[in-house]
Design a protein around this motif. Structure first.
Motif, short mmCIF file in Angstrom:
data_model
loop_
_atom_site.label_atom_id
_atom_site.label_comp_id
_atom_site.label_asym_id
_atom_site.label_seq_id
_atom_site.Cartn_x
_atom_site.Cartn_y
_atom_site.Cartn_z
N ALA A 37 -15.28 -36.31 18.27
CA ALA A 37 -15.99 -35.36 19.13
C ALA A 37 -15.82 -33.97 18.54
O ALA A 37 -14.80 -33.66 17.91
N MET A 38 -16.80 -33.11 18.76
CA MET A 38 -16.78 -31.77 18.18
C MET A 38 -17.00 -30.73 19.26
O MET A 38 -17.58 -31.00 20.31
N GLY A 39 -16.55 -29.51 18.96
CA GLY A 39 -16.74 -28.44 19.93
C GLY A 39 -16.92 -27.10 19.25
O GLY A 39 -16.58 -26.93 18.08
N TRP A 40 -17.48 -26.18 20.00
CA TRP A 40 -17.57 -24.78 19.59
C TRP A 40 -16.79 -23.94 20.60
O TRP A 40 -16.94 -24.14 21.83
N PHE A 41 -15.99 -23.04 20.08
CA PHE A 41 -15.24 -22.09 20.90
C PHE A 41 -15.54 -20.70 20.38
O PHE A 41 -16.06 -20.53 19.28
N PHE B 250 -13.84 -22.07 25.49
CA PHE B 250 -14.78 -23.14 25.22
C PHE B 250 -16.21 -22.64 25.39
O PHE B 250 -16.52 -21.90 26.33
N VAL B 251 -17.08 -23.08 24.47
CA VAL B 251 -18.50 -22.75 24.55
C VAL B 251 -19.33 -24.01 24.77
O VAL B 251 -20.11 -24.09 25.71
N ALA B 252 -19.16 -24.99 23.87
CA ALA B 252 -19.97 -26.21 23.95
C ALA B 252 -19.24 -27.35 23.25
O ALA B 252 -18.46 -27.11 22.34
N GLY B 253 -19.51 -28.58 23.69
CA GLY B 253 -18.91 -29.75 23.07
C GLY B 253 -19.89 -30.90 23.02
O GLY B 253 -20.87 -30.94 23.78
N VAL B 254 -19.62 -31.84 22.12
CA VAL B 254 -20.49 -33.00 21.96
C VAL B 254 -19.64 -34.20 21.60
O VAL B 254 -18.67 -34.08 20.85
N ASP B 255 -20.01 -35.38 22.13
CA ASP B 255 -19.26 -36.57 21.79
C ASP B 255 -19.65 -37.06 20.39
O ASP B 255 -20.51 -36.47 19.72
N TRP B 256 -19.05 -38.14 19.94
CA TRP B 256 -19.25 -38.62 18.57
C TRP B 256 -20.70 -38.98 18.29
O TRP B 256 -21.19 -38.82 17.18
N SER B 257 -21.41 -39.43 19.32
CA SER B 257 -22.77 -39.91 19.11
C SER B 257 -23.83 -38.81 19.23
O SER B 257 -24.97 -39.00 18.81
N GLY B 258 -23.44 -37.71 19.84
CA GLY B 258 -24.42 -36.66 20.11
C GLY B 258 -25.15 -36.83 21.42
O GLY B 258 -25.96 -35.99 21.81
N TYR C 242 -16.87 -17.18 16.38
CA TYR C 242 -17.16 -18.54 16.83
C TYR C 242 -16.47 -19.54 15.92
O TYR C 242 -16.60 -19.47 14.70
N PHE C 243 -15.76 -20.48 16.55
CA PHE C 243 -14.99 -21.48 15.83
C PHE C 243 -15.54 -22.88 16.11
O PHE C 243 -15.84 -23.22 17.27
N CYS C 244 -15.60 -23.67 15.09
CA CYS C 244 -15.91 -25.08 15.20
C CYS C 244 -14.59 -25.85 15.27
O CYS C 244 -13.61 -25.46 14.62
N GLY D 18 -15.86 -36.25 24.14
CA GLY D 18 -15.83 -34.81 24.15
C GLY D 18 -14.82 -34.25 25.13
O GLY D 18 -14.32 -34.95 26.01
N SER D 19 -14.54 -32.97 24.99
CA SER D 19 -13.60 -32.30 25.88
C SER D 19 -13.92 -30.82 25.93
O SER D 19 -14.43 -30.25 24.96
N ILE D 20 -13.60 -30.19 27.06
CA ILE D 20 -13.76 -28.75 27.18
C ILE D 20 -12.43 -28.03 27.00
O ILE D 20 -12.38 -26.80 27.05
N GLN D 21 -11.37 -28.81 26.76
CA GLN D 21 -10.03 -28.23 26.68
C GLN D 21 -9.68 -27.87 25.24
O GLN D 21 -9.73 -28.71 24.34
#
Length: 124
Positions: free
Chosen positions: A33-37, A47-55, A94-96, A104-107
């Motif tokens: 899972a990926m996120g942007w902070f 936290f800004v946005a997140g996505v699971d492995w599949s999108g 902005y960090f990836c 995914g997670s918002i934490q």
């Protein structure tokens, strides 16, 4: 390990758009899972946005919902953040980030790997 490199930041005016990219190395990307902070001067990283492995499943903070879109291309090992209707308060580094596992997670603390960040500055 999931080395991450962000790009696409810059100086724009309020109302403009930017697309950030985050290129990942290694085979683990497609299972992560990926996120942007983001972090503004004097503020904590948020936290800004997140996505699971599949999108297929995405998450957004209330401050960007409806304006930002996160997506990923697992064939290219890349995650994107499309930012529309930018505001001065979106100014930040902005960090990836990547986490172990597909969900995914918002934490912030759920993410194990971080890029160096890319500066986004929005002038009024």
């Amino acid at each position: 390990q999931v080395p991450l490199v962000e790009s696409g930041g810059g100086l724009v005016q309020a109302g403009d758009s930017l697309r950030l990219s985050c290129a990942a190395s290694g085979r683990a990307f497609g299972r992560s899972a990926m996120g942007w902070f983001r972090q503004a001067p004097g503020n904590e990283r948020e936290f800004v946005a997140g996505v699971d492995w599949s999108g297929m499943t995405t998450y957004y903070s209330d401050s960007v919902k409806g304006r930002f879109t996160i997506s990923r291309d697992n064939a290219k090992n890349t995650v994107y953040l499309q930012m529309n209707s930018l505001r001065p308060e979106d100014t930040a580094v902005y960090f990836c980030a990547a986490r172990y596992g597909p969900n995914g997670s918002i934490q912030l603390n759920d993410y194990a790997f971080w890029g160096q960040g890319t500066q986004v500055t929005v002038s009024s």
